[in-house]
Write a protein that holds these residues in place. Structure first.
Motif, PDB file in Angstrom:
ATOM      1  N   ASP A 124       1.476  -1.076   0.391  1.00 14.99           N
ATOM      2  CA  ASP A 124       0.135  -0.364  -0.050  1.00 14.99           C
ATOM      3  C   ASP A 124       1.190   1.407  -0.498  1.00 14.99           C
ATOM      4  O   ASP A 124       0.947   1.884   0.853  1.00 14.99           O
ATOM      5  CB  ASP A 124      -0.396  -0.108   1.352  1.00 14.99           C
ATOM      6  N   PHE A 125       1.381   1.479  -1.550  1.00 13.78           N
ATOM      7  CA  PHE A 125       2.287   2.973  -0.977  1.00 13.78           C
ATOM      8  C   PHE A 125       1.572   4.012  -0.858  1.00 13.78           C
ATOM      9  O   PHE A 125       1.998   5.179  -0.328  1.00 13.78           O
ATOM     10  CB  PHE A 125       2.686   2.476  -2.789  1.00 13.78           C
ATOM     11  N   ASN A 126       0.251   3.838  -0.582  1.00 16.49           N
ATOM     12  CA  ASN A 126      -0.676   5.853  -1.421  1.00 16.49           C
ATOM     13  C   ASN A 126      -1.701   5.746  -0.099  1.00 16.49           C
ATOM     14  O   ASN A 126      -1.749   6.790   1.360  1.00 16.49           O
ATOM     15  CB  ASN A 126      -1.039   5.741  -2.010  1.00 16.49           C
ATOM     16  N   ASN A 127      -0.912   4.993   1.602  1.00 13.80           N
ATOM     17  CA  ASN A 127      -1.430   4.425   2.812  1.00 13.80           C
ATOM     18  C   ASN A 127      -3.157   4.749   2.172  1.00 13.80           C
ATOM     19  O   ASN A 127      -3.293   5.527   3.505  1.00 13.80           O
ATOM     20  CB  ASN A 127      -1.083   5.906   3.541  1.00 13.80           C
ATOM     21  N   ASP A 128      -3.741   3.364   1.369  1.00 16.98           N
ATOM     22  CA  ASP A 128      -5.212   4.275   1.205  1.00 16.98           C
ATOM     23  C   ASP A 128      -5.843   2.689   1.966  1.00 16.98           C
ATOM     24  O   ASP A 128      -7.402   2.582   2.068  1.00 16.98           O
ATOM     25  CB  ASP A 128      -5.912   4.828   0.062  1.00 16.98           C
ATOM     26  N   ASP A 132      -1.555  -1.902  -3.981  1.00 18.39           N
ATOM     27  CA  ASP A 132      -0.758  -1.261  -4.753  1.00 18.39           C
ATOM     28  C   ASP A 132      -0.180  -2.284  -5.058  1.00 18.39           C
ATOM     29  O   ASP A 132       0.231  -3.074  -4.961  1.00 18.39           O
ATOM     30  CB  ASP A 132      -0.524  -0.135  -4.854  1.00 18.39           C
ATOM     31  N   ALA A 150      -1.701   2.187  -9.070  1.00 14.48           N
ATOM     32  CA  ALA A 150      -2.780   2.196  -7.772  1.00 14.48           C
ATOM     33  C   ALA A 150      -4.161   1.631  -7.448  1.00 14.48           C
ATOM     34  O   ALA A 150      -4.692   1.343  -8.608  1.00 14.48           O
ATOM     35  CB  ALA A 150      -3.139   4.075  -7.013  1.00 14.48           C
ATOM     36  N   MET A 160      -0.044   5.198 -12.305  1.00 17.71           N
ATOM     37  CA  MET A 160       0.543   5.959 -11.841  1.00 17.71           C
ATOM     38  C   MET A 160       1.461   7.161 -12.590  1.00 17.71           C
ATOM     39  O   MET A 160       2.313   6.211 -13.209  1.00 17.71           O
ATOM     40  CB  MET A 160       1.696   6.394 -10.575  1.00 17.71           C
ATOM     41  N   ASP A 162       4.462   8.232 -13.305  1.00 15.33           N
ATOM     42  CA  ASP A 162       5.677   8.812 -12.974  1.00 15.33           C
ATOM     43  C   ASP A 162       6.583   8.501 -13.712  1.00 15.33           C
ATOM     44  O   ASP A 162       6.311   7.696 -14.916  1.00 15.33           O
ATOM     45  CB  ASP A 162       5.613   7.284 -11.197  1.00 15.33           C
ATOM     46  N   LYS A 182       6.320   5.867   5.337  1.00 15.51           N
ATOM     47  CA  LYS A 182       5.957   5.684   3.446  1.00 15.51           C
ATOM     48  C   LYS A 182       7.104   4.249   3.002  1.00 15.51           C
ATOM     49  O   LYS A 182       7.158   4.004   3.390  1.00 15.51           O
ATOM     50  CB  LYS A 182       6.218   7.510   2.389  1.00 15.51           C
ATOM     51  N   LYS A 183       6.082   4.631   1.691  1.00 16.74           N
ATOM     52  CA  LYS A 183       6.566   3.292   0.895  1.00 16.74           C
ATOM     53  C   LYS A 183       7.786   4.348  -0.386  1.00 16.74           C
ATOM     54  O   LYS A 183       7.544   4.531  -0.802  1.00 16.74           O
ATOM     55  CB  LYS A 183       5.619   2.177   0.157  1.00 16.74           C
TER      56      LYS A 183
END
Length: 189
Positions: A124-128, A132, A150, A160, A162, A182-183
């Motif tokens: 879960d890279f965006n902490n939702d 992901d 995501a 995403m 990037d 954070k990831k």
């Protein structure tokens, strides 16, 4: 060798091999192997290897040259399976098998690009609170790609924007490497 344990709700179907001399002093290898054998025999309560039987709940599409990962993509408490690779039709495919109440799996195609020679990381890279996907591999023309997707609150993914480096036979990892909550993206070529 100091190792940091990462708590996660996913695991990948891959194997890492550490040479024995790095783990144990060479003069103790025999004792270690003997203890490993004894522990495996007594933990299985059998003197022979265990057998496996086909699981009728999950029928997978055969793929090669890829990777698979288990994670709870839809946050319902059971593990789902993401698979990618080349099928018998010589085309790259990505499938998501959603576990439905541990009674059956629903096969879905996703917006995740289909690649071969893949490396896959789930976190879960965006902490939702949804898993992901970070992956790298090559398309069927041999063009290397690295993509981050995501999870959009379930089994739908959005690429995403990037500028990640494209890798040829590289490895990727999503993990909190510096303990800042954070990831981080780790890429190895």
């Amino acid at each position: 060798m100091k190792q940091k344990l990462l708590k996660t709700r996913s695991f990948l179907l891959s194997v890492s091999i550490i040479p024995l001399p790095q783990v144990i002093q060479p003069n103790r290898r025999f004792v270690f192997l003997l203890l490993l054998l004894i522990c495996s025999v007594f933990s299985n309560h059998h003197l022979i290897a265990q057998s496996f039987k086909k699981d009728s709940l999950l029928t997978l599409t055969p793929l090669y040259g890829g990777q698979s990962g288990w994670a709870d993509f839809d946050n319902d408490g059971d593990l789902d399976l993401l698979t990618m690779g080349v099928g018998t039709d010589s085309l790259a495919h990505t499938y998501l098998y959603i576990n439905q109440d541990s009674s059956k799996f629903l096969k879905k195609t996703t917006a995740i690009i289909a690649l071969q020679h893949t490396s896959l990381s789930l976190a879960d890279f965006n902490n939702d609170m949804y898993m992901d996907v970070l992956l790298t591999g090559t398309n069927l023309l041999g063009k290397p790609m690295t993509k981050l997707y995501a999870n959009q609150a379930g089994a739908t993914f959005k690429e995403m924007p990037d500028s990640l480096p494209a890798l040829l036979k590289g490895k990727v990892l999503l993990a909190d490497l510096n303990s800042d909550g954070k990831k981080d993206i780790f890429i190895n070529v």
